[in-house]
Design a protein around this motif. Structure first.
Motif, PDB file in Angstrom:
ATOM      1  N   MET A   1       0.849  -1.164   0.000  1.00 56.75           N
ATOM      2  CA  MET A   1       0.000   0.000   0.000  1.00 56.75           C
ATOM      3  C   MET A   1       0.902   1.237   0.000  1.00 56.75           C
ATOM      4  SD  MET A   1      -3.151   0.778   2.493  1.00 56.75           S
ATOM      5  CE  MET A   1      -2.750   1.870   3.817  1.00 56.75           C
ATOM      6  N   PRO A   2       0.697   2.129  -0.977  1.00 56.95           N
ATOM      7  CA  PRO A   2       1.540   3.338  -1.026  1.00 56.95           C
ATOM      8  C   PRO A   2       1.311   4.215   0.207  1.00 56.95           C
ATOM      9  CG  PRO A   2       0.289   3.035  -3.066  1.00 56.95           C
ATOM     10  CD  PRO A   2      -0.192   2.029  -2.099  1.00 56.95           C
ATOM     11  N   GLU A   3       2.363   4.872   0.634  1.00 52.66           N
ATOM     12  CA  GLU A   3       2.287   5.679   1.857  1.00 52.66           C
ATOM     13  C   GLU A   3       1.563   7.002   1.635  1.00 52.66           C
ATOM     14  OE1 GLU A   3       6.134   6.206   3.479  1.00 52.66           O
ATOM     15  OE2 GLU A   3       6.583   4.072   3.436  1.00 52.66           O
ATOM     16  N   HIS A   4       1.598   7.556   0.457  1.00 48.36           N
ATOM     17  CA  HIS A   4       1.006   8.870   0.226  1.00 48.36           C
ATOM     18  C   HIS A   4      -0.485   8.797  -0.151  1.00 48.36           C
ATOM     19  CE1 HIS A   4       2.286   7.415  -3.712  1.00 48.36           C
ATOM     20  NE2 HIS A   4       1.357   8.207  -4.233  1.00 48.36           N
ATOM     21  N   VAL A   5      -1.104   7.597  -0.185  1.00 54.36           N
ATOM     22  CA  VAL A   5      -2.517   7.433  -0.530  1.00 54.36           C
ATOM     23  C   VAL A   5      -3.271   7.011   0.723  1.00 54.36           C
ATOM     24  CG1 VAL A   5      -4.154   6.174  -1.956  1.00 54.36           C
ATOM     25  CG2 VAL A   5      -1.912   6.779  -2.877  1.00 54.36           C
ATOM     26  N   SER A   6      -4.362   7.734   1.003  1.00 54.31           N
ATOM     27  CA  SER A   6      -5.146   7.393   2.194  1.00 54.31           C
ATOM     28  C   SER A   6      -6.028   6.171   1.931  1.00 54.31           C
ATOM     29  CB  SER A   6      -6.027   8.583   2.603  1.00 54.31           C
ATOM     30  OG  SER A   6      -7.067   8.739   1.668  1.00 54.31           O
ATOM     31  N   MET A   7      -6.547   5.630   3.014  1.00 58.10           N
ATOM     32  CA  MET A   7      -7.417   4.463   2.922  1.00 58.10           C
ATOM     33  C   MET A   7      -8.701   4.793   2.157  1.00 58.10           C
ATOM     34  SD  MET A   7      -7.641   1.397   3.573  1.00 58.10           S
ATOM     35  CE  MET A   7      -7.574   0.279   4.910  1.00 58.10           C
ATOM     36  N   PHE A   8      -9.242   5.999   2.316  1.00 57.21           N
ATOM     37  CA  PHE A   8     -10.452   6.412   1.614  1.00 57.21           C
ATOM     38  C   PHE A   8     -10.235   6.456   0.104  1.00 57.21           C
ATOM     39  CE2 PHE A   8     -11.184   8.426   5.830  1.00 57.21           C
ATOM     40  CZ  PHE A   8     -12.295   7.683   6.177  1.00 57.21           C
ATOM     41  N   LEU A  13     -12.505   4.341  -5.054  1.00 52.43           N
ATOM     42  CA  LEU A  13     -12.668   4.033  -6.473  1.00 52.43           C
ATOM     43  C   LEU A  13     -13.407   2.705  -6.699  1.00 52.43           C
ATOM     44  CD1 LEU A  13     -12.146   5.002  -9.316  1.00 52.43           C
ATOM     45  CD2 LEU A  13      -9.968   3.787  -9.249  1.00 52.43           C
ATOM     46  N   PRO A  14     -13.061   1.620  -6.029  1.00 55.22           N
ATOM     47  CA  PRO A  14     -13.838   0.392  -6.223  1.00 55.22           C
ATOM     48  C   PRO A  14     -15.296   0.532  -5.779  1.00 55.22           C
ATOM     49  CG  PRO A  14     -11.740  -0.134  -5.226  1.00 55.22           C
ATOM     50  CD  PRO A  14     -11.866   1.355  -5.243  1.00 55.22           C
ATOM     51  N   VAL A  15     -15.545   1.261  -4.688  1.00 50.23           N
ATOM     52  CA  VAL A  15     -16.915   1.468  -4.227  1.00 50.23           C
ATOM     53  C   VAL A  15     -17.686   2.288  -5.263  1.00 50.23           C
ATOM     54  CG1 VAL A  15     -18.322   2.633  -2.478  1.00 50.23           C
ATOM     55  CG2 VAL A  15     -16.387   1.216  -1.789  1.00 50.23           C
ATOM     56  N   LEU A  16     -17.067   3.314  -5.794  1.00 47.99           N
ATOM     57  CA  LEU A  16     -17.708   4.129  -6.823  1.00 47.99           C
ATOM     58  C   LEU A  16     -18.002   3.297  -8.071  1.00 47.99           C
ATOM     59  CD1 LEU A  16     -18.657   6.955  -7.592  1.00 47.99           C
ATOM     60  CD2 LEU A  16     -16.366   7.406  -8.466  1.00 47.99           C
ATOM     61  N   ALA A  17     -17.095   2.442  -8.470  1.00 50.40           N
ATOM     62  CA  ALA A  17     -17.324   1.575  -9.636  1.00 50.40           C
ATOM     63  C   ALA A  17     -18.457   0.592  -9.357  1.00 50.40           C
ATOM     64  CB  ALA A  17     -16.038   0.819  -9.984  1.00 50.40           C
ATOM     65  N   LEU A  18     -18.521   0.054  -8.149  1.00 53.41           N
ATOM     66  CA  LEU A  18     -19.588  -0.879  -7.790  1.00 53.41           C
ATOM     67  C   LEU A  18     -20.949  -0.184  -7.801  1.00 53.41           C
ATOM     68  CD1 LEU A  18     -20.355  -3.721  -6.772  1.00 53.41           C
ATOM     69  CD2 LEU A  18     -20.035  -2.837  -4.451  1.00 53.41           C
ATOM     70  N   VAL A  19     -21.028   0.996  -7.244  1.00 53.78           N
ATOM     71  CA  VAL A  19     -22.292   1.750  -7.231  1.00 53.78           C
ATOM     72  C   VAL A  19     -22.714   2.089  -8.660  1.00 53.78           C
ATOM     73  CG1 VAL A  19     -23.335   3.952  -6.545  1.00 53.78           C
ATOM     74  CG2 VAL A  19     -21.995   2.647  -4.903  1.00 53.78           C
TER      75      VAL A  19
END
Length: 86
Positions: A1-8, A13-19
């Motif tokens: 997991m990259p350090e500069h990217v938050s968990m949100f 992106l996957p949640v948005l694609a699923l919706v």
């Protein structure tokens, strides 16, 4: 997991694609249902002037022919079929 990217950002992106996929499937089903209902409504409105058809017909009747009646009927059939030929 990259350090500069938050968990949100990782989950967003996957949640948005699923919706989005759920919405597309739901809208497709709504359009299909509406199309079938509209076709059924059009079919019903088109045949509105015709009388309602019975679901079952009258009981079947049959009569036994005597040999003379059978021969007379065969003669009629032959006469009508001969008159139709050029």
């Amino acid at each position: 997991m990259p350090e500069h990217v938050s968990m949100f950002q990782l989950v967003g992106l996957p949640v948005l694609a699923l919706v989005t996929a759920i919405c597309v499937v739901g809208l497709g089903r709504l359009r299909r249902r509406h199309r079938f209902e509209a076709a059924a409504r059009r079919r019903h409105e088109t045949l509105r002037a015709m009388p309602e058809q019975r679901r079952s017909g009258p009981a079947t009747e049959s009569v036994e022919l005597t040999p003379e009646e059978h021969a007379a009927f065969a003669g009629l059939v032959r006469r009508f079929s001969d008159s139709r030929r050029p």
